[in-house]
Design an enzyme around this catalytic site. Structure first.
Site, mmCIF file in Angstrom:
data_model
loop_
_atom_site.group_PDB
_atom_site.id
_atom_site.type_symbol
_atom_site.label_atom_id
_atom_site.label_comp_id
_atom_site.label_asym_id
_atom_site.label_seq_id
_atom_site.Cartn_x
_atom_site.Cartn_y
_atom_site.Cartn_z
ATOM 1 N NE ARG A 58 65.930 -9.963 41.578
ATOM 2 C CZ ARG A 58 66.716 -8.957 41.947
ATOM 3 N NH1 ARG A 58 66.933 -7.940 41.124
ATOM 4 N NH2 ARG A 58 67.272 -8.952 43.124
ATOM 5 C CB VAL A 92 65.624 -5.212 45.945
ATOM 6 C CG1 VAL A 92 66.602 -4.111 45.531
ATOM 7 C CG2 VAL A 92 65.781 -6.430 45.046
ATOM 8 C CG HIS A 107 71.330 -1.254 45.543
ATOM 9 N ND1 HIS A 107 72.198 -2.303 45.378
ATOM 10 C CD2 HIS A 107 72.094 -0.131 45.543
ATOM 11 C CE1 HIS A 107 73.438 -1.829 45.270
ATOM 12 N NE2 HIS A 107 73.397 -0.516 45.388
ATOM 13 C CG LEU A 200 79.768 -19.028 50.894
ATOM 14 C CD1 LEU A 200 79.117 -19.554 49.628
ATOM 15 C CD2 LEU A 200 80.086 -20.176 51.850
HETATM 16 N N1 APR Z 1 76.961 -17.023 52.862
HETATM 17 C C1 APR Z 1 77.814 -15.962 52.797
HETATM 18 N N2 APR Z 1 78.193 -15.379 51.633
HETATM 19 C C2 APR Z 1 77.671 -15.901 50.499
HETATM 20 C C3 APR Z 1 76.784 -17.008 50.491
HETATM 21 C C4 APR Z 1 76.434 -17.567 51.739
HETATM 22 N N3 APR Z 1 75.598 -18.616 51.822
HETATM 23 N N4 APR Z 1 76.465 -17.279 49.189
HETATM 24 C C5 APR Z 1 77.117 -16.377 48.429
HETATM 25 N N5 APR Z 1 77.849 -15.554 49.204
HETATM 26 C C6 APR Z 1 78.677 -14.418 48.796
HETATM 27 C C7 APR Z 1 79.487 -14.650 47.540
HETATM 28 O O1 APR Z 1 80.763 -15.199 47.872
HETATM 29 C C8 APR Z 1 79.627 -13.217 47.000
HETATM 30 O O2 APR Z 1 80.753 -12.566 47.576
HETATM 31 O O3 APR Z 1 77.784 -13.376 48.486
HETATM 32 C C9 APR Z 1 78.351 -12.528 47.495
HETATM 33 C C10 APR Z 1 77.328 -12.289 46.402
HETATM 34 O O4 APR Z 1 77.905 -11.401 45.478
HETATM 35 P P1 APR Z 1 76.989 -10.795 44.314
HETATM 36 O O5 APR Z 1 76.241 -11.887 43.649
HETATM 37 O O6 APR Z 1 77.863 -9.902 43.504
HETATM 38 O O7 APR Z 1 75.893 -9.911 45.101
HETATM 39 P P2 APR Z 1 76.086 -8.477 45.748
HETATM 40 O O8 APR Z 1 77.460 -8.306 46.284
HETATM 41 O O9 APR Z 1 74.946 -8.278 46.681
HETATM 42 O O10 APR Z 1 75.886 -7.497 44.478
HETATM 43 C C11 APR Z 1 75.920 -6.112 44.736
HETATM 44 O O11 APR Z 1 75.305 -5.679 42.451
HETATM 45 O O12 APR Z 1 74.041 -6.258 40.638
HETATM 46 C C12 APR Z 1 74.154 -5.371 41.664
HETATM 47 O O13 APR Z 1 72.408 -4.154 42.637
HETATM 48 C C13 APR Z 1 72.963 -5.428 42.569
HETATM 49 O O14 APR Z 1 72.865 -5.130 44.951
HETATM 50 C C14 APR Z 1 73.543 -5.830 43.908
HETATM 51 C C15 APR Z 1 74.987 -5.403 43.798
#
Ligand code: APR
Length: 230
Positions: A58, A92, A107, A200
């Site tokens: 990463r 991160v 985090h 999104l």
């Molecule tokens: N623009 C806006 N939103 C987006 C885009 C984009 N280009 N691409 C993806 N998304 C949105 C998705 O629809 C989803 O709701 O970003 C979000 C990503 O969700 P996750 O993959 O679950 O990431 P996150 O919410 O940051 O996860 C939270 O989970 O695993 C732990 O510690 C880790 O900090 C992380 C936490």
């Protein structure tokens, strides 16, 4: 006159258009790796090399990524808004800082290492060895400075204080799957903030928000910031 204060929470979606994987998309990190293998204290105790390899991968990905227009727009909002703008990230990566923003990492950070023995922090090398020696106490207990599942996020007292006097709360690019971050919208709302989700797709806590701006962050965030600075 209430002092205007915007509190913003970002997730992996804000860095997606910089080429960094999110976690729960179909090509996300948690589809390629098991949380139990790479993102818990037990995983690190069981197989530190596997966990260090995951974070080395990463860090290598992060080293190649550039801030996108969403990161730059949030830095511009912090600089130009006539009120306070607090940026909290679950990410991160260092892309908010690279765009010039001041950010609270709840985090942890990929570019930092932490000694599990003495608590010393130092700039993480791109490739951390499995039992990384701590530069301060020399114990072989250097670990990624990342908050793993089952550990308490950083800066929570400060974050809660910010939520309680927010006039506007925005969540950008986060699925609303992981607490306590997913509950921030309710804390801010209970304290009287207007709340907006920029994503999104609707997050798991979309129904808690007053407003939704749908679309890719690199398009929606600059437009949203323009509307706040108008
Ligand atoms: N623009 C806006 N939103 C987006 C885009 C984009 N280009 N691409 C993806 N998304 C949105 C998705 O629809 C989803 O709701 O970003 C979000 C990503 O969700 P996750 O993959 O679950 O990431 P996150 O919410 O940051 O996860 C939270 O989970 O695993 C732990 O510690 C880790 O900090 C992380 C936490």
């Amino acid at each position: 006159m209430v002092q205007r204060k915007i509190v913003i929470l970002t997730g992996a979606g804000v860095s997606a258009e910089s080429g960094l994987q999110t976690f729960r998309a179909s090509d996300g990190l948690w589809h390629e790796h098991r949380v139990e293998d790479v993102a818990t204290p037990e995983a690190f105790a069981r197989d530190p090399a596997l966990v260090q390899d995951f974070y080395n991968m990463r860090r290598a990905q992060g080293a190649k990524a550039e801030p996108n227009p969403a990161h730059h727009a949030l830095a511009r909002l912090q600089a130009d808004y006539d009120g306070e703008v607090v940026l909290i990230t679950q990410n991160v990566d260092g892309l908010h800082e690279a765009a010039g923003a001041k950010v609270i990492h709840m985090h942890g950070q990929l570019d930092q290492a932490l000694c599990a023995t003495c608590g010393h922090r130092w700039a993480a090398p791109l490739e951390m060895q499995a039992q990384h020696p701590c530069p301060a106490c020399n114990a072989p207990t250097g670990r990624p400075d990342i908050v793993w599942f089952g550990e308490m996020p950083y800066h929570m007292d400060e974050i809660i204080d910010h939520l309680y006097d927010a006039t506007l709360f925005a969540a950008i690019g986060t699925s609303g799957r992981v607490y306590p971050a997913a509950g921030f919208v309710r804390e801010a709302k209970a304290a009287g903030a207007w709340t907006v989700e920029l994503n999104l797709d609707p997050s798991d806590v979309a129904r808690d928000f007053d407003n939704h701006i749908v679309g890719p962050a690199s398009t929606t965030v600059p437009a949203w910031v323009d509307s706040l600075l108008a």
